[in-house]
Design a protein around this motif. Sequence first.
Motif, mmCIF file in Angstrom:
data_model
loop_
_atom_site.group_PDB
_atom_site.id
_atom_site.type_symbol
_atom_site.label_atom_id
_atom_site.label_comp_id
_atom_site.label_asym_id
_atom_site.label_seq_id
_atom_site.Cartn_x
_atom_site.Cartn_y
_atom_site.Cartn_z
ATOM 1 N N ALA A 86 0.851 -1.177 0.000
ATOM 2 C CA ALA A 86 0.000 0.000 0.000
ATOM 3 C C ALA A 86 0.895 1.237 0.000
ATOM 4 N N GLU A 87 0.306 2.412 0.068
ATOM 5 C CA GLU A 87 1.070 3.653 0.068
ATOM 6 C C GLU A 87 2.104 3.649 1.186
ATOM 7 N N GLY A 88 3.302 4.178 0.864
ATOM 8 C CA GLY A 88 4.362 4.210 1.858
ATOM 9 C C GLY A 88 5.031 2.872 2.076
ATOM 10 N N ASP A 89 4.834 1.931 1.136
ATOM 11 C CA ASP A 89 5.399 0.580 1.227
ATOM 12 C C ASP A 89 4.914 -0.185 2.458
ATOM 13 N N ARG A 90 3.707 0.130 2.887
ATOM 14 C CA ARG A 90 3.112 -0.692 3.944
ATOM 15 C C ARG A 90 2.711 -2.024 3.330
ATOM 16 N N ILE A 91 3.152 -3.103 3.929
ATOM 17 C CA ILE A 91 2.959 -4.431 3.348
ATOM 18 C C ILE A 91 1.560 -4.948 3.666
ATOM 19 N N MET A 92 0.788 -5.183 2.623
ATOM 20 C CA MET A 92 -0.550 -5.754 2.775
ATOM 21 C C MET A 92 -0.498 -7.281 2.797
ATOM 22 N N PRO A 201 6.056 -10.406 12.342
ATOM 23 C CA PRO A 201 5.110 -10.058 11.269
ATOM 24 C C PRO A 201 4.515 -8.667 11.420
ATOM 25 N N VAL A 202 4.450 -8.162 12.644
ATOM 26 C CA VAL A 202 3.998 -6.781 12.842
ATOM 27 C C VAL A 202 5.006 -5.819 12.234
ATOM 28 N N LYS A 265 0.473 -0.633 16.876
ATOM 29 C CA LYS A 265 -0.755 -0.346 17.626
ATOM 30 C C LYS A 265 -1.761 0.400 16.764
ATOM 31 N N ASP A 266 -1.250 1.244 15.864
ATOM 32 C CA ASP A 266 -2.141 1.999 14.982
ATOM 33 C C ASP A 266 -2.678 1.151 13.831
ATOM 34 N N ALA A 267 -1.965 0.083 13.478
ATOM 35 C CA ALA A 267 -2.377 -0.766 12.352
ATOM 36 C C ALA A 267 -2.187 -2.231 12.721
ATOM 37 N N PRO A 268 -3.011 -2.757 13.650
ATOM 38 C CA PRO A 268 -2.852 -4.158 14.065
ATOM 39 C C PRO A 268 -3.125 -5.116 12.919
ATOM 40 N N LEU A 269 -2.570 -6.309 13.015
ATOM 41 C CA LEU A 269 -2.762 -7.312 11.973
ATOM 42 C C LEU A 269 -4.223 -7.735 11.891
ATOM 43 N N THR A 270 -4.699 -7.920 10.664
ATOM 44 C CA THR A 270 -6.011 -8.523 10.468
ATOM 45 C C THR A 270 -5.891 -10.035 10.637
#
Length: 391
Positions: A86-92, A201-202, A265-270
């Motif tokens: 995703a944007e900013g190379d956040r790994i989906m 993985p986080v 904490k702002d983007a916990p794993l689904t």
Amino acid sequence: MPYQKAGPDHLKDTSAMKTLATLGVMTLAALSLTACADDAASSDGGLTVNASDSSCKVSATKLKAGPSTFKVTNTGSKVTEFYVYAEGDRIMGEVENVGPGLSRNLVVDLPKGTYEGACKPGMVGDGIRQKLTVTGEAAKKLSDSEELKAAATSYERYVNSQTVALIAKTEEFVAAVKDGDVEEAKRLFPIARTYWERIEPVAEKFGDLDPLTDGREPDAKAEGRDFTGWHRIEKQLWVEGDTKGMNPYADDLLANVKKIVALGKDAPLTALELAQGSKALLDEVATGKITGEEDIFSHTDLWDFKANIQGSEAAIASLRPVLEKQDPALVKELDTKFDALNTELDQYQDENGDWTFYDKLTRDQVKRLSDLVASVSEPISRVAAVVAKSA
């Protein structure tokens, strides 16, 4: 140098959880990524990724919102991996360690938006990238399932418990390094890393933070960056036997760990990311740590082995109600194979909680561990598909 044994602190959480096993050190040239088709692909799977040493062909670049399955096939000669950013190379989502001639599936739940798919021959560099466009709205998001929400919440509690200890132990480790206390720093090195390894993985969701914190020396050289993080300090402690020049690296390590914890904490794993992460942790053992390349200077690899396995078990424990409902035979198989793996591994831990140094294991002992990890990896690779069907 003599090694002061680590105490039992790293064993306090027995519920259990790295995933970045880098097998190549070759640099990537800038290569183009072409798509085989631009028709919108359905969200229920059917996407293919043909990954060679010089190209990466995705069967569609326009996708429908919802879960999509990418079947990644390596037709090249180098170990490769595939990411959806995703944007900013956040790994989906990611699938690593795809050997020549092998295929691996990656299931990713993508909402409407713009992403990039990236293949990485040699598992280094920014990869060969292609824009992916996701349109529409999923009929039902995976996160809407109450069972999957509960699984993600359960795992989030586990991560929170580990991050508290991770920060505390990293602070102790950094203090010892900055005080020049080599033996105390050696003692704390594998203990602090235990908490890191359980929940990596986080960290892997946030682009460069993971390699900056836990990257290995050959990878840093291949990517043309400074060698930093845990392993830079490890090298100084065990090879040079001192902490000279390590203060900036120690400060950066602690800052990056705290940054990863805050971002997590702002983007916990689904729940789906959790399923993928449980597999990635075992892959890290099977393809990276089993070679002894992880803690190459200290040989404290078995601390990491156990932490990775604990982390994978923690992920499966959070998903257990979903898995028992959808595929009870899979749960039984996982339980049996995890038990066999833990029984084999635990014989290398003494009554004080300390592990045998990895360079003391025989070739046959290493092979036995490798075979048992591979045995668990096969059924755990099916977990993501079960989760994707449970919404």
